[in-house]
Scaffold this motif. Sequence first.
Motif, PDB file in Angstrom:
ATOM      1  N   GLY A 134     -39.461 -24.617 -10.020  1.00  0.00           N
ATOM      2  CA  GLY A 134     -38.177 -25.170  -9.604  1.00  0.00           C
ATOM      3  C   GLY A 134     -38.222 -26.539  -8.957  1.00  0.00           C
ATOM      4  O   GLY A 134     -37.221 -27.018  -8.445  1.00  0.00           O
ATOM      5  N   VAL A 135     -39.381 -27.189  -8.979  1.00  0.00           N
ATOM      6  CA  VAL A 135     -39.478 -28.500  -8.328  1.00  0.00           C
ATOM      7  C   VAL A 135     -39.145 -29.653  -9.287  1.00  0.00           C
ATOM      8  O   VAL A 135     -39.112 -30.806  -8.890  1.00  0.00           O
ATOM      9  CB  VAL A 135     -40.873 -28.743  -7.703  1.00  0.00           C
ATOM     10  CG1 VAL A 135     -41.187 -27.693  -6.664  1.00  0.00           C
ATOM     11  CG2 VAL A 135     -41.961 -28.798  -8.758  1.00  0.00           C
ATOM     12  N   GLY A 136     -38.888 -29.315 -10.552  1.00  0.00           N
ATOM     13  CA  GLY A 136     -38.559 -30.349 -11.529  1.00  0.00           C
ATOM     14  C   GLY A 136     -39.749 -30.759 -12.385  1.00  0.00           C
ATOM     15  O   GLY A 136     -39.784 -31.855 -12.966  1.00  0.00           O
ATOM     16  N   LYS A 137     -40.694 -29.859 -12.527  1.00  0.00           N
ATOM     17  CA  LYS A 137     -41.910 -30.149 -13.307  1.00  0.00           C
ATOM     18  C   LYS A 137     -41.570 -30.451 -14.762  1.00  0.00           C
ATOM     19  O   LYS A 137     -42.054 -31.435 -15.332  1.00  0.00           O
ATOM     20  CB  LYS A 137     -42.857 -28.956 -13.183  1.00  0.00           C
ATOM     21  CG  LYS A 137     -44.130 -29.040 -13.980  1.00  0.00           C
ATOM     22  CD  LYS A 137     -44.974 -27.809 -13.760  1.00  0.00           C
ATOM     23  CE  LYS A 137     -44.226 -26.520 -13.979  1.00  0.00           C
ATOM     24  NZ  LYS A 137     -43.614 -26.347 -15.303  1.00  0.00           N
ATOM     25  N   SER A 138     -40.714 -29.602 -15.367  1.00  0.00           N
ATOM     26  CA  SER A 138     -40.415 -29.792 -16.794  1.00  0.00           C
ATOM     27  C   SER A 138     -39.565 -31.041 -17.020  1.00  0.00           C
ATOM     28  O   SER A 138     -39.765 -31.766 -18.002  1.00  0.00           O
ATOM     29  CB  SER A 138     -39.693 -28.570 -17.354  1.00  0.00           C
ATOM     30  OG  SER A 138     -40.501 -27.440 -17.155  1.00  0.00           O
ATOM     31  N   THR A 139     -38.645 -31.289 -16.112  1.00  0.00           N
ATOM     32  CA  THR A 139     -37.828 -32.498 -16.216  1.00  0.00           C
ATOM     33  C   THR A 139     -38.729 -33.731 -16.117  1.00  0.00           C
ATOM     34  O   THR A 139     -38.573 -34.702 -16.864  1.00  0.00           O
ATOM     35  CB  THR A 139     -36.778 -32.492 -15.069  1.00  0.00           C
ATOM     36  OG1 THR A 139     -35.967 -31.335 -15.242  1.00  0.00           O
ATOM     37  CG2 THR A 139     -35.924 -33.729 -15.080  1.00  0.00           C
ATOM     38  N   ASN A 164     -40.440 -35.522  -6.406  1.00  0.00           N
ATOM     39  CA  ASN A 164     -39.167 -35.338  -7.125  1.00  0.00           C
ATOM     40  C   ASN A 164     -38.105 -34.870  -6.142  1.00  0.00           C
ATOM     41  O   ASN A 164     -38.414 -34.257  -5.135  1.00  0.00           O
ATOM     42  CB  ASN A 164     -39.344 -34.322  -8.257  1.00  0.00           C
ATOM     43  CG  ASN A 164     -38.116 -34.261  -9.147  1.00  0.00           C
ATOM     44  OD1 ASN A 164     -37.502 -35.301  -9.433  1.00  0.00           O
ATOM     45  ND2 ASN A 164     -37.738 -33.090  -9.585  1.00  0.00           N
ATOM     46  N   PRO A 184     -35.213 -39.692  -7.442  1.00  0.00           N
ATOM     47  CA  PRO A 184     -34.125 -39.149  -6.620  1.00  0.00           C
ATOM     48  C   PRO A 184     -33.572 -37.839  -7.160  1.00  0.00           C
ATOM     49  O   PRO A 184     -33.757 -37.515  -8.341  1.00  0.00           O
ATOM     50  CB  PRO A 184     -33.058 -40.243  -6.684  1.00  0.00           C
ATOM     51  CG  PRO A 184     -33.330 -40.968  -7.956  1.00  0.00           C
ATOM     52  CD  PRO A 184     -34.816 -40.898  -8.184  1.00  0.00           C
ATOM     53  N   LEU A 185     -32.909 -37.117  -6.293  1.00  0.00           N
ATOM     54  CA  LEU A 185     -32.118 -35.951  -6.705  1.00  0.00           C
ATOM     55  C   LEU A 185     -30.787 -36.534  -7.160  1.00  0.00           C
ATOM     56  O   LEU A 185     -30.038 -37.056  -6.340  1.00  0.00           O
ATOM     57  CB  LEU A 185     -31.921 -35.028  -5.502  1.00  0.00           C
ATOM     58  CG  LEU A 185     -30.995 -33.840  -5.663  1.00  0.00           C
ATOM     59  CD1 LEU A 185     -31.560 -32.835  -6.642  1.00  0.00           C
ATOM     60  CD2 LEU A 185     -30.781 -33.143  -4.318  1.00  0.00           C
ATOM     61  N   ALA A 186     -30.540 -36.517  -8.434  1.00  0.00           N
ATOM     62  CA  ALA A 186     -29.359 -37.224  -8.935  1.00  0.00           C
ATOM     63  C   ALA A 186     -28.707 -36.425 -10.048  1.00  0.00           C
ATOM     64  O   ALA A 186     -29.398 -35.892 -10.923  1.00  0.00           O
ATOM     65  CB  ALA A 186     -29.767 -38.609  -9.438  1.00  0.00           C
ATOM     66  N   ILE A 221     -29.624 -36.996 -13.735  1.00  0.00           N
ATOM     67  CA  ILE A 221     -30.934 -36.465 -14.158  1.00  0.00           C
ATOM     68  C   ILE A 221     -30.766 -34.997 -14.534  1.00  0.00           C
ATOM     69  O   ILE A 221     -31.232 -34.544 -15.578  1.00  0.00           O
ATOM     70  CB  ILE A 221     -32.001 -36.643 -13.050  1.00  0.00           C
ATOM     71  CG1 ILE A 221     -32.237 -38.124 -12.791  1.00  0.00           C
ATOM     72  CG2 ILE A 221     -33.298 -35.925 -13.443  1.00  0.00           C
ATOM     73  CD1 ILE A 221     -33.277 -38.420 -11.727  1.00  0.00           C
ATOM     74  N   ARG A 222     -30.039 -34.264 -13.678  1.00  0.00           N
ATOM     75  CA  ARG A 222     -29.832 -32.844 -13.963  1.00  0.00           C
ATOM     76  C   ARG A 222     -29.012 -32.645 -15.235  1.00  0.00           C
ATOM     77  O   ARG A 222     -29.359 -31.861 -16.107  1.00  0.00           O
ATOM     78  CB  ARG A 222     -29.139 -32.144 -12.792  1.00  0.00           C
ATOM     79  CG  ARG A 222     -29.250 -30.631 -12.866  1.00  0.00           C
ATOM     80  CD  ARG A 222     -28.193 -29.916 -12.079  1.00  0.00           C
ATOM     81  NE  ARG A 222     -26.847 -30.182 -12.554  1.00  0.00           N
ATOM     82  CZ  ARG A 222     -26.318 -29.692 -13.683  1.00  0.00           C
ATOM     83  NH1 ARG A 222     -27.030 -28.924 -14.453  1.00  0.00           N
ATOM     84  NH2 ARG A 222     -25.083 -29.996 -14.042  1.00  0.00           N
ATOM     85  N   ASP A 243     -30.577 -30.825 -18.424  1.00  0.00           N
ATOM     86  CA  ASP A 243     -30.040 -29.531 -18.837  1.00  0.00           C
ATOM     87  C   ASP A 243     -29.235 -29.640 -20.130  1.00  0.00           C
ATOM     88  O   ASP A 243     -28.967 -28.640 -20.796  1.00  0.00           O
ATOM     89  CB  ASP A 243     -29.179 -28.913 -17.716  1.00  0.00           C
ATOM     90  CG  ASP A 243     -30.020 -28.587 -16.469  1.00  0.00           C
ATOM     91  OD1 ASP A 243     -31.258 -28.706 -16.567  1.00  0.00           O
ATOM     92  OD2 ASP A 243     -29.451 -28.236 -15.424  1.00  0.00           O
TER      93      ASP A 243
HETATM   94  P1  ADP Z   1     -39.501 -26.667 -13.037  1.00  0.00           P
HETATM   95  O1  ADP Z   1     -40.072 -27.029 -14.370  1.00  0.00           O
HETATM   96  O2  ADP Z   1     -40.334 -27.164 -11.891  1.00  0.00           O
HETATM   97  O3  ADP Z   1     -39.146 -25.224 -12.899  1.00  0.00           O
HETATM   98  P2  ADP Z   1     -37.089 -28.023 -13.956  1.00  0.00           P
HETATM   99  O4  ADP Z   1     -37.559 -29.324 -14.479  1.00  0.00           O
HETATM  100  O5  ADP Z   1     -36.717 -26.950 -14.913  1.00  0.00           O
HETATM  101  O6  ADP Z   1     -38.127 -27.461 -12.863  1.00  0.00           O
HETATM  102  O7  ADP Z   1     -35.888 -28.336 -12.956  1.00  0.00           O
HETATM  103  C1  ADP Z   1     -35.171 -27.333 -12.266  1.00  0.00           C
HETATM  104  C2  ADP Z   1     -33.702 -27.764 -12.184  1.00  0.00           C
HETATM  105  O8  ADP Z   1     -33.616 -28.941 -11.384  1.00  0.00           O
HETATM  106  C3  ADP Z   1     -33.108 -28.127 -13.539  1.00  0.00           C
HETATM  107  O9  ADP Z   1     -31.759 -27.740 -13.553  1.00  0.00           O
HETATM  108  C4  ADP Z   1     -33.213 -29.651 -13.587  1.00  0.00           C
HETATM  109  O10 ADP Z   1     -32.202 -30.255 -14.380  1.00  0.00           O
HETATM  110  C5  ADP Z   1     -33.031 -30.011 -12.123  1.00  0.00           C
HETATM  111  N1  ADP Z   1     -33.728 -31.240 -11.741  1.00  0.00           N
HETATM  112  C6  ADP Z   1     -35.030 -31.540 -11.881  1.00  0.00           C
HETATM  113  N2  ADP Z   1     -35.309 -32.751 -11.363  1.00  0.00           N
HETATM  114  C7  ADP Z   1     -34.127 -33.245 -10.898  1.00  0.00           C
HETATM  115  C8  ADP Z   1     -33.743 -34.469 -10.260  1.00  0.00           C
HETATM  116  N3  ADP Z   1     -34.623 -35.418  -9.976  1.00  0.00           N
HETATM  117  N4  ADP Z   1     -32.406 -34.618  -9.948  1.00  0.00           N
HETATM  118  C9  ADP Z   1     -31.511 -33.635 -10.219  1.00  0.00           C
HETATM  119  N5  ADP Z   1     -31.807 -32.483 -10.789  1.00  0.00           N
HETATM  120  C10 ADP Z   1     -33.115 -32.276 -11.137  1.00  0.00           C
END
Ligand code: ADP
Length: 376
Positions: free
Chosen positions: A129-134, A287, A324-326, A329-330, A334
């Motif tokens: 949930g830290v945004g690894k895949s993003t 992230n 940034p948390l923006a 990006i989400r 998604d």
């Molecule tokens: P992980 O792979 O670590 O589980 P994800 O990449 O799936 O994490 O991200 C989890 C959620 O957070 C997703 O909905 C994604 O769109 C969102 N997210 C990731 N990075 C950011 C960011 N920098 N700003 C806003 N939302 C983000």
Amino acid sequence: MALSQNDILRALELVKLPASGQSLAASGRIGDILIDGGKVIFAIGIDATEAGAMEPVRKAAESAVSGIPGVTQVLVGLTADKAPGRAPSQAAEARRQAHGQPGPGGPVPKAAGIPGVKQIIAVASGKGGVGKSTTTANLAVGLATLGLKVGVLDADIYGPSVPKIFGITGKPRLVSGRTLAPMEAYGLKIMSIGFLIDEETPMIWRGPMVISAITQMLREVAWGELDVLVVDMPPGTGDAQLTMAQQTPLAGAVIVSTPQDLALLDARRGVAMFKKVEVPILGIVENMSYFICPECGHRSDIFAHGGARHEAERLHVPFLGEIPLAMPIRETSDGGRPIVASDPDSAHAKAYVALARQVKAGLAGPARAAPRIVIE
Ligand code: ADP
């Protein structure tokens, strides 16, 4: 008639182990056999040092099982139940002695590279949930905008999100034998465990069986010529991740962390894990580092931002930057359109490209020559 474990074991009686001549079925090396319709998946337990010698056995097991009427697909992996350099299990020790192999302290086994793929990097995080895949997706597109030929392997068995982030549906096709063609999006070659398992597939797949599936996916995909293959690792630092880090010929690892302390603690474990298997750390990315208000563009440091930078300094690993948390990006992540591809002129996309530039420089620099553990 439905396939049974006995059908599989009967076929494996005909496969013999090279050293002892014993049948594979009777050797006690076969793990759980997963049968899903015509699909058969299992792993053969080995010592990491036996990987080369046992590869012909793995192949023979596959062809024996594919010959059973009703079998449509077979996936057989070799799994080392203990990573080399760590204390072997009693079973592994017994096998080692039976085969007269060198014990711990001998030369470190080497993982073969992937033909055509110049470098493989892992994107990892201490927790989910830290945004690894993003980060993986945008880093990969960023590397492509820098002129590299890039592939993405989604090895996150707990939540394969790469197909969704790239907006890919459908299944990869077989090109020959058991080699799969990767899917393609935004100029990248993409393979995900998510293409191969149904969402309902029970997660008894985790653990050693999954590792063998992933290492095979790495090697049995027609990647073609790639400069970099970015692997989205499963989150965490358990045995499965450690073994995967070890069995993949990695040129380096990127650790994704959020600023909160807990995540940083987890990130520290991630750094320690790659150090243990001698994979160079390309750096830590922070992230969701700060929040940009979608209405007014105002920046707020929701969490005590900057923690990852300090942590990186403390651990003597590069700090790769802050994302940034923006909302955009989400939304793009998604929505199947990573922001580096869908809005390349945005500040957020530029932050990812800057990250990609640092990773590219890190791969060209000293990290490349650093020792790494590999399995032959
Ligand atoms: P992980 O792979 O670590 O589980 P994800 O990449 O799936 O994490 O991200 C989890 C959620 O957070 C997703 O909905 C994604 O769109 C969102 N997210 C990731 N990075 C950011 C960011 N920098 N700003 C806003 N939302 C983000």
